[in-house]
Design a protein around this motif. Sequence first.
Motif, PDB file in Angstrom:
ATOM      1  N   PRO A 189       0.827  -1.208   0.000  1.00  0.00           N
ATOM      2  CA  PRO A 189       0.000   0.000   0.000  1.00  0.00           C
ATOM      3  C   PRO A 189       0.866   1.266   0.000  1.00  0.00           C
ATOM      4  O   PRO A 189       1.876   1.351   0.699  1.00  0.00           O
ATOM      5  N   GLY A 190       0.477   2.223  -0.811  1.00  0.00           N
ATOM      6  CA  GLY A 190       1.221   3.468  -0.914  1.00  0.00           C
ATOM      7  C   GLY A 190       2.180   3.519  -2.084  1.00  0.00           C
ATOM      8  O   GLY A 190       2.642   4.595  -2.461  1.00  0.00           O
ATOM      9  N   TYR A 191       2.499   2.355  -2.674  1.00  0.00           N
ATOM     10  CA  TYR A 191       3.399   2.289  -3.816  1.00  0.00           C
ATOM     11  C   TYR A 191       2.571   2.185  -5.097  1.00  0.00           C
ATOM     12  O   TYR A 191       1.576   1.451  -5.147  1.00  0.00           O
ATOM     13  N   THR A 192       3.004   2.878  -6.124  1.00  0.00           N
ATOM     14  CA  THR A 192       2.266   2.920  -7.385  1.00  0.00           C
ATOM     15  C   THR A 192       3.135   2.378  -8.518  1.00  0.00           C
ATOM     16  O   THR A 192       4.303   2.754  -8.638  1.00  0.00           O
ATOM     17  N   VAL A 193       2.562   1.479  -9.335  1.00  0.00           N
ATOM     18  CA  VAL A 193       3.270   0.958 -10.506  1.00  0.00           C
ATOM     19  C   VAL A 193       3.187   1.982 -11.626  1.00  0.00           C
ATOM     20  O   VAL A 193       2.106   2.334 -12.094  1.00  0.00           O
ATOM     21  N   LEU A 194       4.339   2.480 -12.055  1.00  0.00           N
ATOM     22  CA  LEU A 194       4.398   3.447 -13.143  1.00  0.00           C
ATOM     23  C   LEU A 194       4.551   2.783 -14.497  1.00  0.00           C
ATOM     24  O   LEU A 194       4.019   3.263 -15.509  1.00  0.00           O
ATOM     25  N   GLU A 195       5.284   1.672 -14.522  1.00  0.00           N
ATOM     26  CA  GLU A 195       5.602   1.032 -15.791  1.00  0.00           C
ATOM     27  C   GLU A 195       6.138  -0.362 -15.498  1.00  0.00           C
ATOM     28  O   GLU A 195       6.628  -0.640 -14.391  1.00  0.00           O
ATOM     29  N   THR A 196       6.011  -1.261 -16.456  1.00  0.00           N
ATOM     30  CA  THR A 196       6.596  -2.594 -16.355  1.00  0.00           C
ATOM     31  C   THR A 196       7.457  -2.852 -17.586  1.00  0.00           C
ATOM     32  O   THR A 196       7.311  -2.187 -18.613  1.00  0.00           O
ATOM     33  N   GLY A 197       8.351  -3.828 -17.480  1.00  0.00           N
ATOM     34  CA  GLY A 197       9.199  -4.164 -18.617  1.00  0.00           C
ATOM     35  C   GLY A 197       9.818  -5.530 -18.434  1.00  0.00           C
ATOM     36  O   GLY A 197       9.784  -6.107 -17.346  1.00  0.00           O
ATOM     37  N   ASN A 198      10.369  -6.077 -19.502  1.00  0.00           N
ATOM     38  CA  ASN A 198      11.097  -7.343 -19.427  1.00  0.00           C
ATOM     39  C   ASN A 198      12.073  -7.399 -20.591  1.00  0.00           C
ATOM     40  O   ASN A 198      11.995  -6.609 -21.537  1.00  0.00           O
ATOM     41  N   GLY A 199      13.023  -8.332 -20.493  1.00  0.00           N
ATOM     42  CA  GLY A 199      14.014  -8.471 -21.550  1.00  0.00           C
ATOM     43  C   GLY A 199      14.989  -9.572 -21.235  1.00  0.00           C
ATOM     44  O   GLY A 199      14.956 -10.185 -20.168  1.00  0.00           O
ATOM     45  N   CYS A 200      15.882  -9.835 -22.178  1.00  0.00           N
ATOM     46  CA  CYS A 200      16.908 -10.856 -22.022  1.00  0.00           C
ATOM     47  C   CYS A 200      18.218 -10.343 -22.604  1.00  0.00           C
ATOM     48  O   CYS A 200      18.216  -9.608 -23.606  1.00  0.00           O
ATOM     49  N   GLY A 201      19.334 -10.730 -21.989  1.00  0.00           N
ATOM     50  CA  GLY A 201      20.639 -10.424 -22.537  1.00  0.00           C
ATOM     51  C   GLY A 201      21.039 -11.452 -23.576  1.00  0.00           C
ATOM     52  O   GLY A 201      20.318 -12.423 -23.831  1.00  0.00           O
ATOM     53  N   ASN A 202      22.198 -11.275 -24.160  1.00  0.00           N
ATOM     54  CA  ASN A 202      22.707 -12.169 -25.198  1.00  0.00           C
ATOM     55  C   ASN A 202      24.015 -12.812 -24.754  1.00  0.00           C
ATOM     56  O   ASN A 202      24.699 -12.313 -23.861  1.00  0.00           O
ATOM     57  N   GLY A 203      24.353 -13.936 -25.406  1.00  0.00           N
ATOM     58  CA  GLY A 203      25.643 -14.563 -25.174  1.00  0.00           C
ATOM     59  C   GLY A 203      25.632 -15.551 -24.036  1.00  0.00           C
ATOM     60  O   GLY A 203      24.606 -15.844 -23.418  1.00  0.00           O
ATOM     61  N   HIS A 204      26.832 -16.084 -23.730  1.00  0.00           N
ATOM     62  CA  HIS A 204      26.988 -17.101 -22.687  1.00  0.00           C
ATOM     63  C   HIS A 204      26.674 -16.492 -21.322  1.00  0.00           C
ATOM     64  O   HIS A 204      27.061 -15.377 -21.000  1.00  0.00           O
ATOM     65  N   GLY A 205      25.955 -17.239 -20.511  1.00  0.00           N
ATOM     66  CA  GLY A 205      25.601 -16.753 -19.188  1.00  0.00           C
ATOM     67  C   GLY A 205      24.592 -15.627 -19.211  1.00  0.00           C
ATOM     68  O   GLY A 205      24.592 -14.765 -18.336  1.00  0.00           O
ATOM     69  N   ALA A 206      23.726 -15.609 -20.230  1.00  0.00           N
ATOM     70  CA  ALA A 206      22.742 -14.542 -20.365  1.00  0.00           C
ATOM     71  C   ALA A 206      21.756 -14.570 -19.204  1.00  0.00           C
ATOM     72  O   ALA A 206      21.585 -15.583 -18.523  1.00  0.00           O
ATOM     73  N   THR A 207      21.098 -13.450 -19.010  1.00  0.00           N
ATOM     74  CA  THR A 207      20.111 -13.293 -17.956  1.00  0.00           C
ATOM     75  C   THR A 207      18.851 -12.679 -18.543  1.00  0.00           C
ATOM     76  O   THR A 207      18.914 -11.830 -19.424  1.00  0.00           O
ATOM     77  N   CYS A 208      17.696 -13.127 -18.053  1.00  0.00           N
ATOM     78  CA  CYS A 208      16.423 -12.512 -18.416  1.00  0.00           C
ATOM     79  C   CYS A 208      15.823 -11.877 -17.174  1.00  0.00           C
ATOM     80  O   CYS A 208      16.110 -12.283 -16.049  1.00  0.00           O
ATOM     81  N   ARG A 260      13.708  -5.127  -9.934  1.00  0.00           N
ATOM     82  CA  ARG A 260      13.998  -6.032 -11.052  1.00  0.00           C
ATOM     83  C   ARG A 260      14.278  -7.443 -10.526  1.00  0.00           C
ATOM     84  O   ARG A 260      15.054  -7.631  -9.588  1.00  0.00           O
ATOM     85  N   VAL A 261      13.626  -8.419 -11.143  1.00  0.00           N
ATOM     86  CA  VAL A 261      13.839  -9.840 -10.829  1.00  0.00           C
ATOM     87  C   VAL A 261      14.521 -10.472 -12.022  1.00  0.00           C
ATOM     88  O   VAL A 261      14.047 -10.360 -13.165  1.00  0.00           O
ATOM     89  N   LEU A 262      15.662 -11.142 -11.779  1.00  0.00           N
ATOM     90  CA  LEU A 262      16.482 -11.698 -12.861  1.00  0.00           C
ATOM     91  C   LEU A 262      16.599 -13.216 -12.701  1.00  0.00           C
ATOM     92  O   LEU A 262      16.749 -13.722 -11.585  1.00  0.00           O
ATOM     93  N   LEU A 263      16.546 -13.908 -13.830  1.00  0.00           N
ATOM     94  CA  LEU A 263      16.714 -15.359 -13.842  1.00  0.00           C
ATOM     95  C   LEU A 263      17.912 -15.704 -14.703  1.00  0.00           C
ATOM     96  O   LEU A 263      17.945 -15.405 -15.899  1.00  0.00           O
ATOM     97  N   ASN A 264      18.931 -16.321 -14.086  1.00  0.00           N
ATOM     98  CA  ASN A 264      20.175 -16.648 -14.771  1.00  0.00           C
ATOM     99  C   ASN A 264      20.128 -18.070 -15.321  1.00  0.00           C
ATOM    100  O   ASN A 264      19.413 -18.936 -14.819  1.00  0.00           O
ATOM    101  N   GLY A 265      20.942 -18.319 -16.349  1.00  0.00           N
ATOM    102  CA  GLY A 265      21.167 -19.680 -16.798  1.00  0.00           C
ATOM    103  C   GLY A 265      22.159 -20.374 -15.879  1.00  0.00           C
ATOM    104  O   GLY A 265      22.713 -19.771 -14.954  1.00  0.00           O
ATOM    105  N   THR A 266      22.378 -21.659 -16.115  1.00  0.00           N
ATOM    106  CA  THR A 266      23.341 -22.425 -15.318  1.00  0.00           C
ATOM    107  C   THR A 266      24.451 -22.910 -16.226  1.00  0.00           C
ATOM    108  O   THR A 266      24.253 -23.178 -17.409  1.00  0.00           O
ATOM    109  N   ASP A 267      25.644 -23.057 -15.664  1.00  0.00           N
ATOM    110  CA  ASP A 267      26.785 -23.574 -16.411  1.00  0.00           C
ATOM    111  C   ASP A 267      26.739 -25.094 -16.444  1.00  0.00           C
ATOM    112  O   ASP A 267      26.400 -25.737 -15.461  1.00  0.00           O
ATOM    113  N   LEU A 268      27.098 -25.652 -17.593  1.00  0.00           N
ATOM    114  CA  LEU A 268      27.159 -27.110 -17.716  1.00  0.00           C
ATOM    115  C   LEU A 268      28.413 -27.645 -17.037  1.00  0.00           C
ATOM    116  O   LEU A 268      29.420 -26.996 -17.010  1.00  0.00           O
TER     117      LEU A 268
END
Length: 217
Positions: A137-156, A209-217
């Motif tokens: 309560p008291g906090y207002t959502v102004l905008e949302t977004g999402n995305g993903c990086g590129n390459g090895h070990g990328a994060t979304c 921001r909430v980020l989800l990383n890949g895992t190394d083999l």
Amino acid sequence: MRIVLWAVVGMLFALLPLTHWLLRARPTPLRAPVAAALLLWLALALAVAFDLLHPRSEAELYLLYTPLAEAAVLIGMWLDRRIAGPRTERPIGWSRAAGIAFYGQLALVLPATPLLALVAFHEAGLPSQKAMPEPPPGYTVLETGNGCGNGHGATCWRTLYLAGPPDIPTATAADRIRPRQRCETNGWLLDRRNLCTEVTTDDTRIIYRVLLNGTDL
């Protein structure tokens, strides 16, 4: 048409452990509880499939569904023999067909599940909507977004841009919603990717921001 066909095949595949149990289990005290547990497990998977529930790792639930259902049936059959003794008759008809299909499914799932988990949880993926909190309560959502990086070990990531309460400095408002634990495992058993939270600010906004990383083999 192809989507409908795959949906039917998937439903038959998911129903196989329950069908095998109902056709083979004898009328012992175990029959109804095991059937009820299998039905609840199936209902959970269907609720996720029809977008009624949003677990953090949907892929993990799908991968675990069949092995856990089969394990419940195998344990139930073992206990059935302990209670009622060995069977003297051989299965025939639909019971025999369901048994052959069940053990064929078991032979397929045992090696396939770890391989599919390795593929599914190696790459980064967009975090589940459930990973994003509801602003207090008291906090207002102004905008949302999402995305993903590129390459090895990328994060979304998923991002909330928030405005804090008007009578509280932005930095203080950000501190109040910053989680105590920055990173945690995304799933329960198979999905070992890191789900991390970052809370920063710019001049007037809180960036959650909430980020989800890949895992190394």
